[in-house]
Structure formats: structure tokens, C-alpha cells
Design a protein around this motif. Structure first.
Motif, PDB file in Angstrom:
ATOM      1  N   PRO A  96       0.845  -1.196   0.000  1.00  0.00           N
ATOM      2  CA  PRO A  96       0.000   0.000   0.000  1.00  0.00           C
ATOM      3  C   PRO A  96       0.882   1.248   0.000  1.00  0.00           C
ATOM      4  N   ASN A  97       0.363   2.333  -0.560  1.00  0.00           N
ATOM      5  CA  ASN A  97       1.156   3.554  -0.595  1.00  0.00           C
ATOM      6  C   ASN A  97       0.666   4.621   0.386  1.00  0.00           C
ATOM      7  N   TYR A  98      -0.354   4.286   1.160  1.00  0.00           N
ATOM      8  CA  TYR A  98      -0.788   5.203   2.218  1.00  0.00           C
ATOM      9  C   TYR A  98      -1.583   4.434   3.272  1.00  0.00           C
ATOM     10  N   VAL A  99      -1.705   5.059   4.420  1.00  0.00           N
ATOM     11  CA  VAL A  99      -2.504   4.512   5.504  1.00  0.00           C
ATOM     12  C   VAL A  99      -3.069   5.665   6.334  1.00  0.00           C
ATOM     13  N   CYS A 100      -4.260   5.452   6.860  1.00  0.00           N
ATOM     14  CA  CYS A 100      -4.911   6.425   7.739  1.00  0.00           C
ATOM     15  C   CYS A 100      -5.126   5.791   9.115  1.00  0.00           C
ATOM     16  N   TRP A 101      -5.180   6.625  10.136  1.00  0.00           N
ATOM     17  CA  TRP A 101      -5.565   6.181  11.472  1.00  0.00           C
ATOM     18  C   TRP A 101      -5.981   7.408  12.278  1.00  0.00           C
ATOM     19  N   TRP A 102      -6.684   7.167  13.350  1.00  0.00           N
ATOM     20  CA  TRP A 102      -7.178   8.248  14.201  1.00  0.00           C
ATOM     21  C   TRP A 102      -6.217   8.490  15.356  1.00  0.00           C
ATOM     22  N   VAL A 103      -6.029   9.770  15.680  1.00  0.00           N
ATOM     23  CA  VAL A 103      -5.233  10.157  16.846  1.00  0.00           C
ATOM     24  C   VAL A 103      -6.071  11.087  17.715  1.00  0.00           C
ATOM     25  N   SER A 104      -5.792  11.077  18.977  1.00  0.00           N
ATOM     26  CA  SER A 104      -6.491  11.966  19.907  1.00  0.00           C
ATOM     27  C   SER A 104      -6.111  13.412  19.634  1.00  0.00           C
ATOM     28  N   ASP A 105      -7.013  14.314  19.949  1.00  0.00           N
ATOM     29  CA  ASP A 105      -6.758  15.739  19.797  1.00  0.00           C
ATOM     30  C   ASP A 105      -5.475  16.100  20.543  1.00  0.00           C
ATOM     31  N   GLY A 106      -4.611  16.848  19.894  1.00  0.00           N
ATOM     32  CA  GLY A 106      -3.363  17.265  20.520  1.00  0.00           C
ATOM     33  C   GLY A 106      -2.199  16.313  20.314  1.00  0.00           C
ATOM     34  N   VAL A 107      -2.454  15.136  19.726  1.00  0.00           N
ATOM     35  CA  VAL A 107      -1.395  14.150  19.490  1.00  0.00           C
ATOM     36  C   VAL A 107      -0.796  14.371  18.104  1.00  0.00           C
ATOM     37  N   ILE A 108       0.526  14.376  18.046  1.00  0.00           N
ATOM     38  CA  ILE A 108       1.230  14.463  16.767  1.00  0.00           C
ATOM     39  C   ILE A 108       1.675  13.048  16.388  1.00  0.00           C
ATOM     40  N   PRO A 109       1.251  12.534  15.244  1.00  0.00           N
ATOM     41  CA  PRO A 109       1.688  11.192  14.839  1.00  0.00           C
ATOM     42  C   PRO A 109       3.185  11.215  14.508  1.00  0.00           C
ATOM     43  N   THR A 110       3.830  10.065  14.632  1.00  0.00           N
ATOM     44  CA  THR A 110       5.258   9.975  14.330  1.00  0.00           C
ATOM     45  C   THR A 110       5.484   9.171  13.056  1.00  0.00           C
TER      46      THR A 110
END
Length: 169
Positions: free
Chosen positions: A124-138
Motif C-alpha cells: 500500500p502507498n498510504y494509511v490512515c488512522w485516528w489520533v487523539s486531539d493534541g497528538v502528533i503522529p510519528t
């Protein structure tokens, strides 16, 4: 309120440092696409390296986005001269604005030309997921979720626009 994290990854046909016209064209179009996406409703932020040198992905300071990482299947170089990849990590208010930004306008035009610049792979060339408000994904989280999507398919932990999941409330 949860936000949508979006990680994209592609293996380029030639290294970023390649002076060939197609590589230059990819960069020129990419800069314009980034500017447009940054103005799209629902866009919150994207990982940007301090200093902004596109060839220094692995050595760059990405701040809160963490150390730059790539999927295990990436087997090309990691130096300025040999790196042959394009990756993004962004944060959105919701699924719909991200979907619209990716599949309309200038980004859609670039997607139509992706095989001019990128190798075709089984991954796959992309992926999505949910993060809590204020969280920066790494970056590492994006890689982990992309690999999960590849290995296990779409799930609340790692999904696509076309097989999406609502955030847990």
C-alpha cells in the motif's frame, strides 16, 4: 475530538538527487501540491524537517514528528545521493477533507502521473488512522501502521479511504 493521521510512502524510480527532468518535474509539482494542500479546509499540519533539505530525510530533525523511518520493504539508499523515496505524514480534522484533498484538484492530477515517478509495488502507498486531539503522529507510527495494513488489511488500527473506520469516541 479525534483527528485523522495520514502517512504516504512511495519508492521513486530514481534517487532524489538525480538531475533528470522527471525527478525535477516531480519536485516542482510536489512543491505546488504541498502549498495547495496546506490551504485545503480540514488540513492541520504536516511533518516538515528543520532546514527543509529534501535529500536529508534520514538525518533531518523532524521535531515532534519523531525520527524519520521507512517500511521494511524499502531497499534503496539512505544517503543524499541514493535516497529514492517520497513520504508524507499529515494531520487532518476528519476523513472527508483529507479524501477530498487527495482525490481532487492538483493532487489528483499528480496522482494520475504517479507511475511516471514511482515504482509499482505490491505494498500500500498510504494509511490512515485516528489520533487523539493534541497528538502528533510519528514517522515510526506511520510505518508501523502501513506495514500492518499490508500484512493484515484494513482495520480500525490502520485503514484506507475506501475501507475506513469511524474514530473511537
Amino acid at each position: 475530538m479525534p483527528h485523522l493521521a495520514l502517512y504516504t510512502f512511495g519508492v521513486l524510480k530514481s534517487p532524489l538527487a538525480d538531475p533528470a527532468p522527471l525527478t525535477r518535474e516531480f519536485y516542482e509539482i510536489g512543491e505546488t501540491v504541498y502549498r495547495k494542500i496546506g490551504q485545503h479546509p480540514g488540513y492541520l499540519a504536516r511533518a516538515e524537517a528543520a532546514g527543509g533539505d529534501p535529500g536529508l530525510l534520514f538525518e533531518a530533525d523532524w521535531g515532534a514528528w519523531g525520527e524519520f523511518a521507512v517500511p521494511t520493504w524499502y531497499d534503496k539508499g539512505r544517503t543524499v545521493e541514493t535516497t529514492a523515496l517520497a513520504a508524507t505524514l499529515s494531520l487532518w480534522t476528519d476523513l472527508r477533507p483529507a479524501l477530498e484533498a487527495v482525490y481532487t484538484g492538483l493532487h489528483r492530477e499528480a496522482l494520475n502521473r504517479r507511475y511516471d515517478w514511482f515504482e509499482r509495488t505490491e505494498h500500500p502507498n498510504y494509511v490512515c488512522w485516528w489520533v487523539s486531539d493534541g497528538v502528533i503522529p510519528t514517522w515510526q507510527e506511520g510505518v508501523s501502521r502501513l506495514e500492518h495494513l499490508h500484512d493484515d488489511g484494513s482495520a480500525p488500527h490502520a485503514f484506507t479511504f475506501h475501507q475506513s473506520f469511524a474514530p473511537e469516541r
